[in-house]
Write an enzyme that holds these catalytic residues in place. Sequence first.
Site, PDB file in Angstrom:
ATOM      1  N   CYS A 218       0.839  -1.206   0.000  1.00  0.00           N
ATOM      2  CA  CYS A 218       0.000   0.000   0.000  1.00  0.00           C
ATOM      3  C   CYS A 218       0.871   1.252   0.000  1.00  0.00           C
ATOM      4  O   CYS A 218       0.632   2.196  -0.760  1.00  0.00           O
ATOM      5  CB  CYS A 218      -0.926  -0.025   1.220  1.00  0.00           C
ATOM      6  SG  CYS A 218      -2.086   1.348   1.282  1.00  0.00           S
ATOM      7  N   CYS A 219       1.922   1.259   0.845  1.00  0.00           N
ATOM      8  CA  CYS A 219       2.829   2.416   0.870  1.00  0.00           C
ATOM      9  C   CYS A 219       3.517   2.598  -0.481  1.00  0.00           C
ATOM     10  O   CYS A 219       3.739   3.736  -0.917  1.00  0.00           O
ATOM     11  CB  CYS A 219       3.874   2.249   1.970  1.00  0.00           C
ATOM     12  SG  CYS A 219       3.266   2.518   3.645  1.00  0.00           S
TER      13      CYS A 219
ATOM     14  N   CYS B 249      -0.923   8.490   7.451  1.00  0.00           N
ATOM     15  CA  CYS B 249      -2.281   8.185   7.008  1.00  0.00           C
ATOM     16  C   CYS B 249      -3.168   7.870   8.224  1.00  0.00           C
ATOM     17  O   CYS B 249      -2.711   7.270   9.205  1.00  0.00           O
ATOM     18  CB  CYS B 249      -2.262   6.994   6.067  1.00  0.00           C
ATOM     19  SG  CYS B 249      -1.429   7.336   4.503  1.00  0.00           S
TER      20      CYS B 249
ATOM     21  N   CYS C  45      -3.435   4.300   9.711  1.00  0.00           N
ATOM     22  CA  CYS C  45      -2.155   3.714  10.120  1.00  0.00           C
ATOM     23  C   CYS C  45      -1.477   4.516  11.219  1.00  0.00           C
ATOM     24  O   CYS C  45      -0.290   4.323  11.482  1.00  0.00           O
ATOM     25  CB  CYS C  45      -1.229   3.595   8.914  1.00  0.00           C
ATOM     26  SG  CYS C  45      -1.877   2.510   7.639  1.00  0.00           S
TER      27      CYS C  45
ATOM     28  N   CYS D 148       8.142   3.503   5.414  1.00  0.00           N
ATOM     29  CA  CYS D 148       7.162   3.281   4.360  1.00  0.00           C
ATOM     30  C   CYS D 148       7.805   3.144   2.983  1.00  0.00           C
ATOM     31  O   CYS D 148       7.132   2.902   2.001  1.00  0.00           O
ATOM     32  CB  CYS D 148       6.161   4.430   4.332  1.00  0.00           C
ATOM     33  SG  CYS D 148       6.938   6.021   4.097  1.00  0.00           S
TER      34      CYS D 148
HETATM   35  S1  SF4 Z   1       0.563   4.612   5.715  1.00  0.00           S
HETATM   36 FE1  SF4 Z   1      -1.087   3.070   5.588  1.00  0.00          FE
HETATM   37  S2  SF4 Z   1      -2.726   3.921   4.256  1.00  0.00           S
HETATM   38 FE2  SF4 Z   1      -0.863   5.186   4.035  1.00  0.00          FE
HETATM   39  S3  SF4 Z   1       0.115   4.387   2.223  1.00  0.00           S
HETATM   40 FE3  SF4 Z   1       1.071   3.314   3.959  1.00  0.00          FE
HETATM   41  S4  SF4 Z   1      -0.166   1.464   4.362  1.00  0.00           S
HETATM   42 FE4  SF4 Z   1      -1.322   2.809   2.930  1.00  0.00          FE
END
Ligand code: SF4
Length: 234
Positions: free
Chosen positions: A110-111, A194, A197, A222
Site C-alpha cells: 500500500c505504501c 495516514c 495507520c 514506508c
Molecule cells: S501509511 Fe497506511 S494507508 Fe498510508 S500508504 Fe502506507 S499502508 Fe497505505
Amino acid sequence: MSEKWESMAARELLAAAIAAFHPRIALSTAFGVEGVVIVDILMRIEPRARIFTVDTGRLPPETYALIDAVRARYGCTIDVFFPMAQAVEAMVGNHGVNLFYASVERRKQCCAVRKVEPLGRALAGLQAWITGLRRDQAVTRRDVAKVQVDRDHGGILKLNPLADWSTEDVWRYVRAHDVPYNALHDQGYPSIGCAPCTRAVRPGEDLRAGRWWWEAPESKECGLHLPTAREASS
Ligand code: SF4
C-alpha cells in the site's frame, strides 16, 4: 564536505542548498511538525522555494486543514502528488481497502502504491530534496546524516537539516515563530501519517510508536526514507 554540512545549523544548510540548487530542490513534507518548521525557515530564505506533498488519499482531515493553513500563512505554492488511480483500483480490488492490516507485505504494498510511486514522480528532475527526518524519531533513523546521496532516487542529494534537532528544539521553534501545526499533535500524535495507520501514543512510548502500531519497530518505514541512502562523500 559531509563534515562541512554536518556542522551547519539548519538555516545555514538550507540557505546554502537553496543558493546551490533552487529551483531544482524541493521540500517533501507530510505536514508533521518538522515539515512546517522547515517551511517557515525556507520561506524566510526564498519565498518561491518549492514544497510538495504526497496525498495518499488516506490522510486525516487535520492534515488537509493544515495544508490550507500553511498556504494561507505563507502565500506559498504546495504541489500535491497523488497515487496512480489504476494502481490503487487494482490493489484495493485484489486485497481490500484496508489491506495494510493483513501483513507487513501488504502494508508495504500500500505504501509503495500510495506513497513511494508518487514520490518518485515528485523527485524527477530535482537535484536535491529536503526532509524533516530527525535522528531521535526512531531506531530506523539513528544514522541519518544531514546530507546524503540518495541512490534510491537517482543519486540526488537528500538534505535532512533537522537531523540533530531534539523534539524540544522543534517545539521551541514552533512557539517562537508561531508556526501553524497539525491539530493532531495536541491529541497525542507526535508522528502523523495516514489516518488508518496512525494512532496517538501513550506516555513513555517511542515517538513513532503510533505509526503502524501493529508492527515491530524495525519495519516501520514506508519506503520514502530507506536506510540505504548513503552519506555524501564528495
Ligand atoms: S501509511 Fe497506511 S494507508 Fe498510508 S500508504 Fe502506507 S499502508 Fe497505505
